[in-house]
Write a protein that holds these residues in place. Structure first.
Motif, mmCIF file in Angstrom:
data_model
loop_
_atom_site.group_PDB
_atom_site.id
_atom_site.type_symbol
_atom_site.label_atom_id
_atom_site.label_comp_id
_atom_site.label_asym_id
_atom_site.label_seq_id
_atom_site.Cartn_x
_atom_site.Cartn_y
_atom_site.Cartn_z
ATOM 1 N N VAL A 73 0.795 -1.175 -0.269
ATOM 2 C CA VAL A 73 0.131 -0.054 0.145
ATOM 3 C C VAL A 73 0.802 1.181 0.011
ATOM 4 C CG1 VAL A 73 -1.804 1.232 1.227
ATOM 5 C CG2 VAL A 73 -1.825 -1.271 1.288
ATOM 6 N N PRO A 74 0.626 2.164 -1.087
ATOM 7 C CA PRO A 74 1.754 3.223 -1.216
ATOM 8 C C PRO A 74 1.269 4.233 -0.284
ATOM 9 C CG PRO A 74 0.247 3.132 -3.143
ATOM 10 C CD PRO A 74 -0.046 1.850 -2.268
ATOM 11 N N ARG A 75 1.652 4.375 1.015
ATOM 12 C CA ARG A 75 1.137 5.331 1.862
ATOM 13 C C ARG A 75 1.725 6.535 1.936
ATOM 14 N NH1 ARG A 75 3.259 1.241 5.027
ATOM 15 N NH2 ARG A 75 4.746 1.829 6.638
ATOM 16 N N TYR A 76 2.767 6.583 1.290
ATOM 17 C CA TYR A 76 3.520 7.915 1.586
ATOM 18 C C TYR A 76 3.314 8.869 0.237
ATOM 19 C CZ TYR A 76 6.338 5.106 4.807
ATOM 20 O OH TYR A 76 6.636 4.584 5.869
ATOM 21 N N SER A 77 3.621 9.985 0.295
ATOM 22 C CA SER A 77 3.230 11.066 -0.854
ATOM 23 C C SER A 77 4.308 10.637 -2.007
ATOM 24 C CB SER A 77 3.552 12.465 -0.815
ATOM 25 O OG SER A 77 2.778 12.819 0.390
ATOM 26 N N TRP A 78 3.783 10.629 -3.263
ATOM 27 C CA TRP A 78 4.640 10.161 -4.333
ATOM 28 C C TRP A 78 5.761 11.278 -4.500
ATOM 29 C CZ3 TRP A 78 4.219 5.200 -6.133
ATOM 30 C CH2 TRP A 78 3.132 4.777 -5.789
ATOM 31 N N GLY A 79 6.973 10.792 -5.265
ATOM 32 C CA GLY A 79 7.706 11.639 -5.542
ATOM 33 C C GLY A 79 7.554 12.012 -7.161
ATOM 34 N N GLN A 80 8.746 12.537 -7.696
ATOM 35 C CA GLN A 80 8.502 12.886 -8.818
ATOM 36 C C GLN A 80 8.661 11.815 -10.097
ATOM 37 O OE1 GLN A 80 11.028 13.166 -7.542
ATOM 38 N NE2 GLN A 80 12.748 12.732 -8.918
ATOM 39 N N GLY A 81 9.177 10.819 -9.582
ATOM 40 C CA GLY A 81 9.318 9.651 -10.421
ATOM 41 C C GLY A 81 10.803 9.730 -11.217
ATOM 42 N N THR A 82 11.210 8.869 -11.927
ATOM 43 C CA THR A 82 12.419 8.852 -12.789
ATOM 44 C C THR A 82 11.990 8.147 -14.181
ATOM 45 O OG1 THR A 82 14.624 8.462 -13.154
ATOM 46 C CG2 THR A 82 13.489 6.781 -11.742
ATOM 47 N N GLN A 83 12.092 8.496 -15.403
ATOM 48 C CA GLN A 83 11.945 8.159 -16.435
ATOM 49 C C GLN A 83 12.952 7.163 -16.987
ATOM 50 O OE1 GLN A 83 8.872 8.894 -18.663
ATOM 51 N NE2 GLN A 83 9.734 6.911 -19.712
ATOM 52 N N VAL A 84 12.268 6.055 -17.469
ATOM 53 C CA VAL A 84 13.247 4.931 -18.011
ATOM 54 C C VAL A 84 12.619 4.890 -19.469
ATOM 55 C CG1 VAL A 84 13.761 2.628 -17.874
ATOM 56 C CG2 VAL A 84 13.860 3.804 -15.806
ATOM 57 N N THR A 85 13.466 4.785 -20.610
ATOM 58 C CA THR A 85 12.976 4.427 -21.893
ATOM 59 C C THR A 85 13.789 3.725 -22.333
ATOM 60 O OG1 THR A 85 12.099 6.829 -21.967
ATOM 61 C CG2 THR A 85 12.368 5.874 -24.030
#
Length: 115
Positions: free
Chosen positions: A100-112
């Motif tokens: 369960v992702p209970r923390y605030s989401w970060g900005q993420g990192t793009q993988v292409t």
């Protein structure tokens, strides 16, 4: 409150490798089951790998044998080593508590991954 910052993404050819990092603030990180999630364009976010505080891991079938999740509790950092990348691995990757992702989401990192 835990804040999460992902890094390490990029553009890579099929078959290549990347290592993602997730830096966390907050002491609760060491006790949390954590995971790497990804969201491809037009698809729902999915949990692809998880690790508990003792280092026990699990993976979604599509990444088993290719991805390795690890963590360094002293550094409050989690990693995702991705080998044998495929075009279908293209997504924005996020870290959070799992399942369960209970923390605030970060900005993420793009993988292409290019074919």
């Amino acid at each position: 409150q835990v804040q999460l910052v992902e890094s390490g993404g990029g553009l890579v050819q099929a078959g290549g490798s990347l290592r993602l990092s997730c830096a966390a603030s907050g002491s609760i990180f060491s006790f949390s089951i954590m995971g790497w999630y990804r969201q491809a364009p037009g698809k729902q976010r999915e949990l692809v790998a998880g690790i508990d505080s003792g280092g026990n891991t699990n993976y979604v079938d599509s990444v088993k044998g290719r991805f390795t999740i690890s963590r360094d509790n002293a550094k409050k950092t989690m990693y995702l080593q991705m080998n044998g990348l495929k075009p279908e691995d293209t997504a924005v990757y996020y870290c959070n508590a799992a399942p369960v992702p209970r923390y605030s989401w970060g900005q993420g990192t793009q993988v292409t991954v290019s074919s």
